[in-house]
Design an enzyme around this catalytic site. Structure first.
Site, PDB file in Angstrom:
ATOM      1  N   GLU A 392      16.129 -16.604  25.758  1.00  0.00           N
ATOM      2  CA  GLU A 392      15.542 -15.122  25.040  1.00  0.00           C
ATOM      3  C   GLU A 392      15.716 -14.029  26.007  1.00  0.00           C
ATOM      4  O   GLU A 392      16.101 -12.986  25.263  1.00  0.00           O
ATOM      5  CB  GLU A 392      14.129 -15.628  24.554  1.00  0.00           C
ATOM      6  CG  GLU A 392      13.997 -16.596  23.399  1.00  0.00           C
ATOM      7  CD  GLU A 392      14.143 -17.902  23.792  1.00  0.00           C
ATOM      8  OE1 GLU A 392      13.921 -18.559  22.787  1.00  0.00           O
ATOM      9  OE2 GLU A 392      14.207 -18.282  24.776  1.00  0.00           O
ATOM     10  N   GLN A 414      14.781 -16.582  17.559  1.00  0.00           N
ATOM     11  CA  GLN A 414      14.771 -17.284  16.287  1.00  0.00           C
ATOM     12  C   GLN A 414      13.430 -17.363  15.652  1.00  0.00           C
ATOM     13  O   GLN A 414      13.323 -17.428  14.380  1.00  0.00           O
ATOM     14  CB  GLN A 414      15.308 -18.933  16.595  1.00  0.00           C
ATOM     15  CG  GLN A 414      15.696 -19.774  15.418  1.00  0.00           C
ATOM     16  CD  GLN A 414      16.255 -20.729  16.097  1.00  0.00           C
ATOM     17  OE1 GLN A 414      15.906 -22.128  16.481  1.00  0.00           O
ATOM     18  NE2 GLN A 414      17.670 -20.854  16.162  1.00  0.00           N
ATOM     19  N   ALA A 416       9.261 -15.630  15.923  1.00  0.00           N
ATOM     20  CA  ALA A 416       8.173 -14.747  16.800  1.00  0.00           C
ATOM     21  C   ALA A 416       7.692 -15.274  18.018  1.00  0.00           C
ATOM     22  O   ALA A 416       7.449 -14.930  18.866  1.00  0.00           O
ATOM     23  CB  ALA A 416       7.375 -14.060  15.934  1.00  0.00           C
ATOM     24  N   ASP A 417       7.358 -16.819  17.879  1.00  0.00           N
ATOM     25  CA  ASP A 417       6.533 -17.528  18.650  1.00  0.00           C
ATOM     26  C   ASP A 417       7.484 -17.593  19.939  1.00  0.00           C
ATOM     27  O   ASP A 417       6.728 -17.970  21.101  1.00  0.00           O
ATOM     28  CB  ASP A 417       6.449 -18.940  18.286  1.00  0.00           C
ATOM     29  CG  ASP A 417       5.485 -18.962  16.753  1.00  0.00           C
ATOM     30  OD1 ASP A 417       4.449 -19.108  16.871  1.00  0.00           O
ATOM     31  OD2 ASP A 417       6.420 -18.686  15.879  1.00  0.00           O
ATOM     32  N   ILE A 419       9.628 -15.217  21.371  1.00  0.00           N
ATOM     33  CA  ILE A 419       9.807 -14.072  21.681  1.00  0.00           C
ATOM     34  C   ILE A 419       9.355 -13.825  23.192  1.00  0.00           C
ATOM     35  O   ILE A 419       9.978 -12.940  24.075  1.00  0.00           O
ATOM     36  CB  ILE A 419       9.384 -12.916  20.846  1.00  0.00           C
ATOM     37  CG1 ILE A 419      10.066 -11.552  21.178  1.00  0.00           C
ATOM     38  CG2 ILE A 419       7.883 -12.532  21.127  1.00  0.00           C
ATOM     39  CD1 ILE A 419       9.759 -10.282  20.262  1.00  0.00           C
ATOM     40  N   HIS A 461       6.066 -22.095  15.041  1.00  0.00           N
ATOM     41  CA  HIS A 461       6.839 -21.436  14.172  1.00  0.00           C
ATOM     42  C   HIS A 461       6.190 -20.521  13.067  1.00  0.00           C
ATOM     43  O   HIS A 461       6.734 -20.316  12.037  1.00  0.00           O
ATOM     44  CB  HIS A 461       7.777 -22.675  13.401  1.00  0.00           C
ATOM     45  CG  HIS A 461       8.580 -23.352  14.114  1.00  0.00           C
ATOM     46  ND1 HIS A 461       7.986 -24.399  15.012  1.00  0.00           N
ATOM     47  CD2 HIS A 461       9.873 -23.131  14.500  1.00  0.00           C
ATOM     48  CE1 HIS A 461       9.020 -24.895  15.545  1.00  0.00           C
ATOM     49  NE2 HIS A 461      10.030 -23.967  15.640  1.00  0.00           N
TER      50      HIS A 461
END
Length: 671
Positions: A392, A414, A416-417, A419, A461
């Site tokens: 990331e 992929q 938000a968790d 990021i 997720h």
């Protein structure tokens, strides 16, 4: 070399004037000057904070560097905003230098992104370079232990990028010695990256440094592959002016390092040459003392920055200020959000060869775990649409370098968790680049982030991250709730010229969640653009309800729009819903006008409520609309839990819902 020494001596003798924290290149001069002399205008280099000699080698005046040392208004790099030797430059006849931050090792990903961009331009035939450019990333050995350095090395060897990692090893990372912090030096570490060429050099010996850097630069120009140069150097100065060497180093260590001082070594070599006397080299040293003092005196006399400029260059002006194009073409069927987003990216790639799209699983085989990139690699090739590793930080930070060579990347994290590993680059590099380069290096990129909870996605997720992102100054954030908006906002983001995070709710992608059918819309034409900072009235209240004081408004976004719409069905004509569409910039004028009209307001979010963006908006409403309010501003959000539970029943208990909004509306209408 004597110029650099004279500068360091002047700074140390004028500590009260040189009050801002700074480092000098003492001990590192030979390898830095050799590198600076050999760079060409077509190249890029990222000096780190100890690389003033590298800057001198490229031809920068001491006066220019000293303006930054003293945080003067004419500092050509940051206008008095950043520390000494944190350069950035787009100067004719000089190598390019992207924004440099202080976080050690963080420059490695953006600089590797420069090499990635150069390679892309070569492969796509967007540039015909007369001389193949090289990129040099300079860093200290201590910073090689940073995980993000490993991500950059991995990408560089995987893609065979034209980059030189120049590691200057002086055995110290502030007070941490090399043997205390690592089991191997950078040369040994690089052996683990298959395809990384390596070379050692005595960085205190100018002739060895020059011949080695000359060889490596020519090698990279020819072979277009990465190489690591491990330069052993002494540390003769303080770590910084604020951390004095005497505080943590023994007299024995200082004496050992002094034996490798590049200056006396070079002087000894020169005296062996025919026709050069000690008087000749002594004269040079005296001349440079006088020259450096003159430059320093001029810098001291230079004006301070104008305080009125403190807010300049946070963003570059956007050309997208008005809604344009056909939002609802006649004769078309409705599309789901995910397809509208896909088509927006496809149209951008068709129209702009400088655009490319990469991230986890967005390539040819899968086309995104939500099919948000389906068919793109087939249509545009693996060089323009491709998978990355689970990196990331690299995905986010590489966009800085890509941008510097005129490319416009669209990238994806992929979920938000996930990021958070990319936040370091987003905060440290991307958000600050335009501001700290005084507008020379704005970052035009789109970061797509599937977000939100639905149907048992579980704790990794289902998360919401907009409040975290909203605290970052220097980025823009969109959160569309329907197909037309997502297409128009992606187009606006591409043309904006600034960094944009596009939050895309997974539960709205296909309108599979009950009550979200209206997320499907007629797909706008390819010329449709929706500017940032323009909210929309998603549902109007009746004039009769407003006039009688029987109405309220709900300020929301994303899934909240549909919770609010479904709840409003039980209160016909009494509820007005504002879909803010972008979190930053925020359409505060529309929000305040709407609140003033109704006197009662609910701010609705999917996030955990406490200390959230939602509560911040509620506070601003209370400040700006207090005299118009008939009741306290109400807020609705998820329970303040660390994560979204996987069990569907527990998930529902945590999240807002239409039913919970109904209860809040009922209570507020009683005021």
């Amino acid at each position: 070399m004597m110029t650099a020494k004279a500068m360091a001596d002047i700074y140390d003798a004028n500590r009260q004037i040189c009050k801002y924290v700074h480092s000098t290149s003492r001990g590192h001069e030979a390898i830095q000057l050799a590198t600076g002399f050999l760079l060409k205008p077509c190249d890029f280099v990222s000096p780190y904070y100890r690389d003033e000699s590298l800057m001198l080698g490229m031809g920068y005046r001491p006066y220019e560097l000293m303006l930054q040392l003293l945080a003067k208004g004419d500092d050509p790099f940051t206008g008095g905003r950043a520390y000494y030797n944190h350069p950035n430059a787009r100067r004719e006849g000089f190598p390019g230098i992207i924004h440099q931050s202080s976080a050690t090792g963080m420059q490695v990903i953006p600089t590797t992104g420069v090499a990635q961009g150069i390679q892309y331009r070569e492969k796509e035939k967007l540039s015909a370079y007369p001389i193949p450019p090289v990129t040099i990333c300079s860093l200290g050995d201590g910073s090689v232990t940073e995980g993000e350095v490993g991500e950059a090395f991995q990408f560089a060897v995987l893609k065979k990028l034209p980059i030189i990692y120049l590691v200057q090893d002086n055995d110290w990372g502030i007070s941490v010695s090399g043997d205390e912090a690592r089991t191997m030096d950078a040369f040994e570490f690089a052996a683990g990256f298959k395809g990384m060429e390596r070379v050692r050099v005595n960085g205190s010996d100018f002739t060895d440094s020059y011949s080695t850097m000359e060889y490596t630069m020519e090698w990279v120009r020819k072979h277009r592959q990465p190489i690591l140069v491990h330069a052993k150097v002494p540390l003769l100065g303080h770590h910084t002016s604020g951390v004095r060497k005497e505080w943590y180093r023994t007299p024995q260590d200082l004496a050992k390092h002094a034996t490798d001082d590049p200056g006396p070594k070079l002087k000894k070599l020169l005296l062996q040459l025919e026709g050069i006397t000690e008087a000749d080299v002594d004269k040079i040293e005296e001349e440079e003392k006088i020259y450096a003092q003159s430059e320093f005196d001029k810098a001291v006399a230079a004006p301070e920055p104008d305080p009125a400029t403190v807010s300049d260059h946070v963003f570059v002006p956007t050309p997208v200020t008005e809604e344009k194009g056909d939002r609802s073409p006649v004769g078309r069927e409705k599309v789901v959000m995910v397809d509208a987003a896909l088509h927006a990216v496809e149209e951008i790639l068709q129209a702009h060869p400088e655009a490319l799209f990469y991230g986890q699983d967005v390539g040819r085989r899968l086309g995104g775990v939500f099919r948000e990139a389906a068919t793109l690699a087939d249509k545009f090739g693996d060089n323009r649409v491709f998978n990355t590793a689970i990196q990331e930080a690299y995905i986010v930070g590489s966009t800085v370098g890509m941008n510097a060579v005129g490319l416009k990347p669209i990238v994806e994290v992929q979920f938000a968790d996930y990021i958070y590993p990319g936040l370091n680059q987003l905060v440290t590099e991307i958000s600050k680049s335009c501001y700290l380069s005084c507008g020379k290096f704005p970052i035009s990129m789109i970061l797509r982030v599937p977000i939100g909870a639905y149907g048992g996605g579980g704790p990794y997720h289902s998360g919401s991250v907009e409040s975290t992102l909203a605290t970052i100054k220097g980025i823009k954030i969109a959160y569309p709730s329907n197909a037309a908006d997502i297409k128009g906002l992606i187009k606006a983001a591409y043309y904006d010229g600034n960094p944009v995070v596009m939050l895309e709710h997974k539960g709205l992608y296909w309108s599979k969640v009950p009550g979200t059918e209206e997320a499907k819309t007629i797909e706008p034409d390819k010329d449709y653009i929706l500017p940032f900072g323009k909210g929309a009235v998603a549902l109007e209240a009746s004039g009769e309800a407003i006039d009688s004081g029987a109405s309220l408004c709900i300020i929301t976004y994303g899934m909240g729009v549909y919770w609010a719409k479904n709840a409003a069905k039980q209160f016909p004509g009494q509820v007005e819903i504002i879909d803010i569409r972008t979190i930053y910039p925020l359409d505060e004028a529309l929000i305040y006008d709407t609140v003033k009209k109704h006197g009662k307001c609910i701010v609705l979010t999917e996030e955990q409520l406490r200390n959230s963006f939602c509560e911040a908006v509620a506070g601003r409403i209370a400040q700006n609309c207090f005299q118009y309010l008939d009741a306290p501003v109400q807020t609705i959000g998820a329970l303040d839990l660390p994560a979204v539970p996987m069990n569907i029943g527990l998930e529902a208990a945590m999240l807002p819902s239409a039913e919970k909004v109904v209860e809040k509306i009922r209570g507020l209408l009683k005021w």
